[in-house]
Design an enzyme around this catalytic site. Structure first.
Site, mmCIF file in Angstrom:
data_model
loop_
_atom_site.group_PDB
_atom_site.id
_atom_site.type_symbol
_atom_site.label_atom_id
_atom_site.label_comp_id
_atom_site.label_asym_id
_atom_site.label_seq_id
_atom_site.Cartn_x
_atom_site.Cartn_y
_atom_site.Cartn_z
ATOM 1 N N GLU A 71 0.816 -1.214 0.000
ATOM 2 C CA GLU A 71 0.000 0.000 0.000
ATOM 3 C C GLU A 71 0.847 1.260 0.000
ATOM 4 O O GLU A 71 0.628 2.160 -0.806
ATOM 5 C CB GLU A 71 -0.944 0.020 1.221
ATOM 6 C CG GLU A 71 -1.632 1.370 1.356
ATOM 7 C CD GLU A 71 -2.825 1.394 2.279
ATOM 8 O OE1 GLU A 71 -2.924 0.527 3.161
ATOM 9 O OE2 GLU A 71 -3.656 2.303 2.115
ATOM 10 N N ASP A 92 -0.608 -5.052 3.086
ATOM 11 C CA ASP A 92 -1.040 -3.826 3.761
ATOM 12 C C ASP A 92 -0.427 -3.851 5.159
ATOM 13 O O ASP A 92 -0.786 -4.689 5.985
ATOM 14 C CB ASP A 92 -2.578 -3.776 3.849
ATOM 15 C CG ASP A 92 -3.064 -2.415 4.320
ATOM 16 O OD1 ASP A 92 -2.237 -1.623 4.799
ATOM 17 O OD2 ASP A 92 -4.274 -2.154 4.212
ATOM 18 N N ILE A 94 -0.698 -1.772 7.691
ATOM 19 C CA ILE A 94 -1.732 -1.521 8.716
ATOM 20 C C ILE A 94 -3.054 -1.323 7.985
ATOM 21 O O ILE A 94 -3.281 -0.265 7.367
ATOM 22 C CB ILE A 94 -1.446 -0.273 9.577
ATOM 23 C CG1 ILE A 94 -0.069 -0.343 10.241
ATOM 24 C CG2 ILE A 94 -2.546 -0.117 10.639
ATOM 25 C CD1 ILE A 94 0.271 0.854 11.129
ATOM 26 N N ASP A 95 -3.902 -2.339 8.020
ATOM 27 C CA ASP A 95 -5.248 -2.153 7.485
ATOM 28 C C ASP A 95 -6.082 -1.627 8.646
ATOM 29 O O ASP A 95 -6.208 -2.286 9.682
ATOM 30 C CB ASP A 95 -5.813 -3.470 6.948
ATOM 31 C CG ASP A 95 -7.143 -3.235 6.257
ATOM 32 O OD1 ASP A 95 -7.243 -2.275 5.474
ATOM 33 O OD2 ASP A 95 -8.088 -4.001 6.521
ATOM 34 N N THR A 97 -5.799 2.121 9.232
ATOM 35 C CA THR A 97 -4.911 3.193 9.706
ATOM 36 C C THR A 97 -5.683 4.249 10.499
ATOM 37 O O THR A 97 -5.183 4.778 11.504
ATOM 38 C CB THR A 97 -4.171 3.838 8.515
ATOM 39 O OG1 THR A 97 -3.459 2.815 7.824
ATOM 40 C CG2 THR A 97 -3.180 4.892 8.968
ATOM 41 N N ASP A 223 -5.880 -4.748 0.681
ATOM 42 C CA ASP A 223 -6.843 -4.891 1.777
ATOM 43 C C ASP A 223 -7.489 -6.280 1.772
ATOM 44 O O ASP A 223 -8.016 -6.712 2.804
ATOM 45 C CB ASP A 223 -7.959 -3.839 1.656
ATOM 46 C CG ASP A 223 -7.437 -2.411 1.764
ATOM 47 O OD1 ASP A 223 -6.669 -2.142 2.698
ATOM 48 O OD2 ASP A 223 -7.797 -1.569 0.912
HETATM 49 C C1 IPD Z 1 -8.967 0.916 4.559
HETATM 50 C C2 IPD Z 1 -9.780 0.032 5.465
HETATM 51 C C3 IPD Z 1 -11.220 0.496 5.493
HETATM 52 C C4 IPD Z 1 -11.833 0.554 4.121
HETATM 53 C C5 IPD Z 1 -10.980 1.354 3.159
HETATM 54 C C6 IPD Z 1 -9.538 0.863 3.174
HETATM 55 P P1 IPD Z 1 -6.358 1.267 5.129
HETATM 56 O O1 IPD Z 1 -7.631 0.447 4.502
HETATM 57 O O2 IPD Z 1 -9.737 -1.306 5.041
HETATM 58 O O3 IPD Z 1 -12.019 -0.381 6.239
HETATM 59 O O4 IPD Z 1 -13.092 1.167 4.222
HETATM 60 O O5 IPD Z 1 -11.538 1.185 1.867
HETATM 61 O O6 IPD Z 1 -8.767 1.691 2.337
HETATM 62 O O7 IPD Z 1 -6.249 2.536 4.339
HETATM 63 O O8 IPD Z 1 -6.640 1.522 6.560
HETATM 64 O O9 IPD Z 1 -5.213 0.360 4.890
#
Ligand code: IPD
Length: 276
Positions: A71, A92, A94-95, A97, A223
Site C-alpha cells: 500500500e 497492507d 496496517i489495514d 490506519t 486490503d
Molecule cells: C482501509 C480500510 C477500510 C476501508 C478502506 C480501506 P487502510 O484500509 O480497510 O475499512 O473502508 O476502503 O482503504 O487505508 O486503513 O489500509
C-alpha cells in the site's frame, strides 16, 4: 520448488508477528506522525511505512525472485500496483490506519501471496486483538490455531449480520453508500450492519462466522488479498460487487458465507463508480 506454500506461510507468519509487535509497541503513543493521502480520511503514519519496509526487506531476502505490491510503496509512487503471474506478495502494513491513529484496536497486518494471480497464502494479524488468521489454498484456514468455518445456518439476507464501510471518499458517492445501507435495512430488514474500519478484518469475520456478509466499493488489492484465501478456505464465497468472479484488482468486493446472500444483496445496491 515443489509445494513450498507451507514455507511461504511460515515466513509470512513470522514477519506478520514481527510487524504486529512493532505496531503494538507504538500503539499507545498518543501522537502518531500522521500525514493525509487522498483526503482527510485517507491517512498514513510513519509506522505504516516502517512496517511495510520491515515486511518487504524480510520477504525480499527470503524470496528474491518474487514480486511485491504494498500500500505505502504504491501510494508514494515507489512501486506500481500491477499484478502479474509471478509469485507476488500483496501487503497492507496496517489495514485500519484511521483506527490506528485513534487507538482503536481494529487494526491488522495483511500479507497475501498470489501465484498466477490467484491468492494461495494469506495471513491477517490483529495484534491488539491477539488474533492471527491464516489460510493456505487447499489446506483450510485458522484463527489462533482453530479451524475456521463460515456461518452455515443463514441463507436469507433478512437474518444476516452484514459488515460494510463508509470508506474514505468524501464526495457525492457518500449519498449512494448511505442509500445502499438504508435500502438494505428497510427492504431486507437485516439483523444489523457493522463497520470495523478494516476490510481485512471484515472478511476474516465472514470466515469465522462472526458476520454473514461484507461488501464495499473502494478497498484495494492489499486490503483483500490475504483474507480472500482465508474466506475461501472457511467455505465462503468472494465476488466483485456485481456478484461476478472475484478480481483482486477490481476494488469492488462482496464476501459472504454462501452465494444465496450475494444474490439477494446485488439487486438491492446501486453500484458506485470508482473513477476519480
Ligand atoms: C482501509 C480500510 C477500510 C476501508 C478502506 C480501506 P487502510 O484500509 O480497510 O475499512 O473502508 O476502503 O482503504 O487505508 O486503513 O489500509
Amino acid at each position: 520448488e515443489g509445494d513450498s506454500r507451507v514455507n511461504f506461510l511460515k515466513e509470512a507468519l513470522h514477519i506478520a508477528r514481527e510487524a504486529g509487535s512493532v505496531i503494538a509497541n507504538v500503539f499507545q503513543e498518543t501522537k502518531q506522525n500522521v500525514q493525509t493521502k487522498a483526503n482527510c480520511a485517507d491517512l498514513v503514519t510513519e509506522t505504516d511505512k516502517a512496517v511495510e519496509k520491515l515486511i518487504f526487506d524480510y520477504l525480499r531476502t527470503k524470496f528474491p525472485s518474487h514480486s511485491f505490491i504494498g500500500e505505502e510503496s504504491v501510494s508514494d509512487g515507489a512501486m506500481q500496483c500491477h499484478l502479474t503471474e509471478n509469485h507476488t506478495w500483496v501487503v497492507d502494513p496496517i489495514d485500519g490506519t484511521m483506527n490506528f491513529v485513534h487507538m482503536n484496536p481494529n487494526v491488522a497486518v495483511s500479507i497475501g501471496l498470489a501465484i498466477n494471480k490467484q491468492t494461495e497464502v494469506g495471513v491477517v494479524y490483529a495484534p491488539m486483538l491477539d488474533q492471527i488468521y491464516f489460510g493456505v489454498r487447499g489446506h483450510g484456514s485458522f484463527l489462533n490455531g482453530r479451524r475456521l468455518s463460515v456461518s452455515k445456518s443463514i441463507t436469507d439476507i433478512s437474518q444476516a449480520l452484514i459488515a460494510t464501510e463508509f470508506g474514505s471518499r468524501r464526495d457525492e458517492s457518500v449519498t449512494t453508500v448511505c442509500a445502499n445501507i438504508q435500502n438494505i435495512l428497510m427492504k431486507h430488514k437485516v439483523g444489523g450492519i457493522r463497520c470495523t474500519g478494516s476490510a481485512a478484518l471484515n472478511m476474516c469475520s465472514v470466515a469465522s462466522g462472526a458476520v454473514d456478509l461484507y461488501y464495499e466499493w473502494g478497498p484495494q488489492c492489499w486490503d483483500v488479498c490475504a483474507s480472500h484465501v482465508i474466506v475461501h478456505e472457511a467455505g465462503g464465497v468472494t465476488t466483485d460487487a456485481l456478484g461476478q468472479n472475484f478480481d483482486m484488482m477490481s476494488r469492488s468486493y462482496i464476501c459472504a458465507s454462501n452465494k444465496h446472500l450475494i444474490e439477494q444483496l446485488v439487486p438491492s445496491v446501486t453500484q458506485i463508480s470508482l473513477a476519480q
